[in-house]
Design a protein around this motif. Structure first.
Motif, PDB file in Angstrom:
ATOM      1  N   CYS A 266       4.067   0.260   2.922  1.00  0.00           N
ATOM      2  CA  CYS A 266       2.414  -0.257   3.510  1.00  0.00           C
ATOM      3  C   CYS A 266       1.358  -1.804   2.755  1.00  0.00           C
ATOM      4  N   ASP A 267       1.060  -2.767   3.434  1.00  0.00           N
ATOM      5  CA  ASP A 267       1.213  -3.369   3.252  1.00  0.00           C
ATOM      6  C   ASP A 267      -0.884  -3.637   3.079  1.00  0.00           C
ATOM      7  N   GLU A 268      -2.173  -3.391   1.610  1.00  0.00           N
ATOM      8  CA  GLU A 268      -2.583  -3.498   0.956  1.00  0.00           C
ATOM      9  C   GLU A 268      -3.673  -1.825   2.330  1.00  0.00           C
ATOM     10  N   PRO A 269      -3.343  -1.273   1.472  1.00  0.00           N
ATOM     11  CA  PRO A 269      -3.347   0.357   2.272  1.00  0.00           C
ATOM     12  C   PRO A 269      -4.961   0.482   2.207  1.00  0.00           C
TER      13      PRO A 269
ATOM     14  N   ILE B 220       7.523   5.173  -2.473  1.00  0.00           N
ATOM     15  CA  ILE B 220       6.599   4.476  -1.887  1.00  0.00           C
ATOM     16  C   ILE B 220       6.337   3.181  -2.159  1.00  0.00           C
ATOM     17  N   ILE B 221       6.127   1.489  -1.214  1.00  0.00           N
ATOM     18  CA  ILE B 221       5.950  -0.112  -2.018  1.00  0.00           C
ATOM     19  C   ILE B 221       4.642   0.674  -1.677  1.00  0.00           C
ATOM     20  N   LEU B 222       3.771  -0.308  -2.199  1.00  0.00           N
ATOM     21  CA  LEU B 222       2.763  -1.615  -1.628  1.00  0.00           C
ATOM     22  C   LEU B 222       3.063  -2.371  -1.887  1.00  0.00           C
ATOM     23  N   VAL B 223       1.826  -3.301  -1.317  1.00  0.00           N
ATOM     24  CA  VAL B 223       1.305  -4.562  -1.698  1.00  0.00           C
ATOM     25  C   VAL B 223       0.057  -3.975  -2.009  1.00  0.00           C
ATOM     26  N   SER B 224      -0.657  -4.630  -3.150  1.00  0.00           N
ATOM     27  CA  SER B 224      -2.464  -4.262  -3.614  1.00  0.00           C
ATOM     28  C   SER B 224      -2.773  -5.307  -4.023  1.00  0.00           C
TER      29      SER B 224
ATOM     30  N   LYS C 258       1.896  -2.296   8.680  1.00  0.00           N
ATOM     31  CA  LYS C 258       1.433  -3.197   7.830  1.00  0.00           C
ATOM     32  C   LYS C 258      -0.169  -3.877   7.562  1.00  0.00           C
ATOM     33  N   GLN C 259      -0.330  -4.866   7.727  1.00  0.00           N
ATOM     34  CA  GLN C 259      -1.662  -5.435   7.181  1.00  0.00           C
ATOM     35  C   GLN C 259      -2.721  -4.887   8.423  1.00  0.00           C
ATOM     36  N   GLU C 260      -1.749  -5.663   9.677  1.00  0.00           N
ATOM     37  CA  GLU C 260      -2.692  -5.966  10.945  1.00  0.00           C
ATOM     38  C   GLU C 260      -2.281  -4.524  11.955  1.00  0.00           C
TER      39      GLU C 260
END
Length: 286
Positions: A139-142, A167-171, A71-73
């Protein structure tokens, strides 16, 4: 993994907010996939649904295998040391040592979490996630809170693992997209509106580079032509100036000779006149 979200609605006390609507995407079992979009468009909500953290939506998520979610947190026990926190994720000493070496956090292993900077905490959190076996790593904003060097270390490790897992991520770091992503999903209020494969990104960049090269070549050729024309015209101008100066000099030279000759003639004429007058005067005296 196949995700179909007809709608995701948040119900507040006085209103309802549509967070996601008409989202549908299919993701392979391996590869690195980036979800991009403006802030507030619902990217984290989409990840929560894909990681089964949020099940209150109209739609379905079909997948085969386990999911690990970063998570981002940052959620860690502040009183534990780094090495203790890593052992909560895996008892394999070799695996723990390897992941610390890969992420370059060996020097932090005896520090307590509460004494780490935000970027250091992010790397430890990511190390814990890598120690958990899974088929899908979300991953959220790794790379948030990381400098460029450590961000590349994270992205390289994700790219390496994407060969055998999904691998799935938001960036928001678009500079990493064309270097690491196998596909990019662009999320808007109306749903997933754009998909760009890595090959398309490479082809686009190649086309741009080729166009820039052509413009640079044209510019250089133009300068060379201008350079040659300049000296060609300059040479012609110099020749013309020399010819004009030669003509002027010749004219002045001949004018000077003519003037000198006239003076000599005048002097000779005046001298003859004087001599004639003197001769005539002598005759009268006789």
């Amino acid at each position: 993994m196949k995700v179909i979200i007809k709608s995701k609605i948040y119900h507040n006390q006085n209103s309802t907010v549509v967070a996601l609507e008409n989202v549908e995407l299919s993701i392979q079992n391996s590869g690195l996939y980036v979800i991009s979009g403006d802030s507030g468009v619902g990217k984290t909500t989409l990840l929560n649904i894909m990681a089964h953290e949020d099940t209150d939506f109209d739609g379905q998520v079909d997948q085969e295998g386990s999911v690990s979610y970063v998570k981002q947190e940052i959620e860690m026990l502040e009183t534990l040391r780094v090495i203790q926190h890593l052992y909560l994720s895996s008892k394999d000493k070799n695996a723990v040592h390897d992941v610390m070496k890969t992420l370059q956090i060996e020097h932090l292993k005896n520090k307590k979490i509460k004494h780490l900077s935000l970027g250091q905490k992010r790397r430890v959190q990511f190390a814990c996630a890598l120690l958990v076996p899974c088929d899908y790593l979300i991953c959220d904003e790794p790379t948030a809170s990381l400098d460029s060097e450590n961000a590349h270390i994270i992205m390289k490790e994700l790219k390496q693992r994407s060969k055998t897992q999904c691998i799935i991520l938001v960036s928001h770091d678009e500079k990493f997209f064309d270097e690491y992503a196998d596909a990019i999903y662009h999320l808007e209020n109306t749903g997933i509106t754009e998909v760009m494969k890595a090959k398309e990104i490479h082809s686009l960049n190649t086309s741009i580079d080729s166009s820039n090269h052509k413009h640079q070549h044209l510019f250089i050729v133009s300068l060379q032509l201008l350079y040659s024309r300049f000296f060609e015209h300059a040479f012609r101008c110099i020749v013309c100036i020399l010819l004009v100066l030669t003509m002027i000099g010749g004219t002045m030279f001949f004018s000077h000779i003519h003037s000198t000759q006239r003076q000599k003639d005048a002097w000779f004429y005046e001298e003859n006149v004087i001599m004639s007058q003197q001769s005539y005067s002598m005759k009268w005296d006789m």
